[in-house]
Write a protein that holds these residues in place. Structure first.
Motif, PDB file in Angstrom:
ATOM      1  N   ARG A 107      50.362  36.258  35.977  1.00 16.40           N
ATOM      2  CA  ARG A 107      49.752  37.355  35.161  1.00 16.40           C
ATOM      3  C   ARG A 107      49.858  36.826  33.673  1.00 16.40           C
ATOM      4  O   ARG A 107      50.987  36.621  33.276  1.00 16.40           O
ATOM      5  CB  ARG A 107      50.427  38.703  35.228  1.00 16.40           C
ATOM      6  N   PRO A 108      48.885  36.954  32.788  1.00 12.33           N
ATOM      7  CA  PRO A 108      49.183  36.416  31.412  1.00 12.33           C
ATOM      8  C   PRO A 108      49.976  37.446  30.675  1.00 12.33           C
ATOM      9  O   PRO A 108      49.985  38.776  30.928  1.00 12.33           O
ATOM     10  CB  PRO A 108      47.572  36.497  30.943  1.00 12.33           C
ATOM     11  N   GLU A 109      50.725  36.925  29.966  1.00 13.13           N
ATOM     12  CA  GLU A 109      51.770  37.530  29.083  1.00 13.13           C
ATOM     13  C   GLU A 109      51.251  38.353  27.746  1.00 13.13           C
ATOM     14  O   GLU A 109      51.835  39.359  27.160  1.00 13.13           O
ATOM     15  CB  GLU A 109      52.992  36.744  28.646  1.00 13.13           C
ATOM     16  N   ALA A 110      49.931  37.974  27.355  1.00 13.65           N
ATOM     17  CA  ALA A 110      49.248  38.647  26.270  1.00 13.65           C
ATOM     18  C   ALA A 110      48.006  38.099  26.251  1.00 13.65           C
ATOM     19  O   ALA A 110      47.520  37.284  27.121  1.00 13.65           O
ATOM     20  CB  ALA A 110      49.874  38.059  25.113  1.00 13.65           C
ATOM     21  N   ARG A 111      47.195  39.137  25.615  1.00 12.26           N
ATOM     22  CA  ARG A 111      45.568  38.901  25.985  1.00 12.26           C
ATOM     23  C   ARG A 111      44.911  39.066  24.386  1.00 12.26           C
ATOM     24  O   ARG A 111      45.548  39.884  23.700  1.00 12.26           O
ATOM     25  CB  ARG A 111      44.908  39.422  26.843  1.00 12.26           C
ATOM     26  N   LEU A 112      43.884  38.359  24.187  1.00 10.35           N
ATOM     27  CA  LEU A 112      43.197  38.473  22.927  1.00 10.35           C
ATOM     28  C   LEU A 112      41.651  38.538  23.225  1.00 10.35           C
ATOM     29  O   LEU A 112      41.052  37.586  23.778  1.00 10.35           O
ATOM     30  CB  LEU A 112      43.261  37.385  21.897  1.00 10.35           C
TER      31      LEU A 112
END
Length: 203
Positions: A107-112
């Protein structure tokens, strides 16, 4: 070849004297006229008909080398997709972690989300986001570009400009110093319209 000349008066006189003393083999052939005709035929044989002129060679049709060869079909190289270029970059992270990441199990820890931004606006936003995540000790982040319909700025660009440009920015300074691996996201996280960005550990 010398041409034979005709009988001279001396030849005729000599032959007439010989003919008077000779006895013919065929009793029916008598007389000087017959003997003279035979001698004339022997001395001057009938002329041979001139040989026919040799046939003239036919002119060859003009030709050039390779005129019968079929033209080669031009081969147009298909441009590589961003995913194909990233796959050729090689593996620079743990193989097990990369496999889980590619399968969408991490699971990605942050997204842009850059979807809808122009190139001019997306570049500084990506730079700020990646450096901030690295400083916070994050390892896996997601950058969403969308599949794109082109940049509507003052200069025309190809469709999916952000999708092609973001990997280039991530592999160029100053982001190349903190980015360890970039791969296309799993379909559950956006597929071809997003990228997993695996960051290096902070120093």
């Amino acid at each position: 070849m010398r041409r034979r000349r005709g009988l001279t008066p001396e030849d005729r006189d000599l032959w007439s004297r010989v003919a008077r003393t000779a006895e013919p083999l065929d009793p029916k052939r008598k007389g000087q006229a017959a003997d003279l005709a035979a001698f004339s035929a022997f001395v001057a044989p009938p002329a041979v008909a001139p040989a026919a002129a040799p046939p003239q060679p036919q002119a060859m049709p003009r030709f050039r080398i390779g005129q019968a060869a079929k033209p080669a079909t031009p081969v147009v190289a298909r441009p590589q997709t961003p995913a194909e270029r990233l796959a050729q970059a090689g593996l620079r992270m743990d193989a097990r972690t990369h496999r889980k990441m590619s399968q969408g199990k991490l699971r990605p820890e942050a997204r842009l989300d850059l979807h809808g931004l122009t190139l001019a606006a997306a570049g500084p936003e990506l730079l700020r986001f990646i450096l901030s995540c690295h400083a916070s000790g994050l390892r896996l982040v997601l950058v969403i570009t969308g599949k794109g319909r082109g940049d509507h700025g003052p200069l025309p660009t190809r469709p999916g400009a952000l999708r092609h440009q973001v990997p280039y920015w991530l592999h160029s300074p100053p982001l190349a110093a903190v980015v360890q691996q970039v791969t296309t996201a799993h379909f559950r996280h956006g597929g071809d319209g997003a990228y997993y960005v695996y960051l290096r550990r902070p120093q």
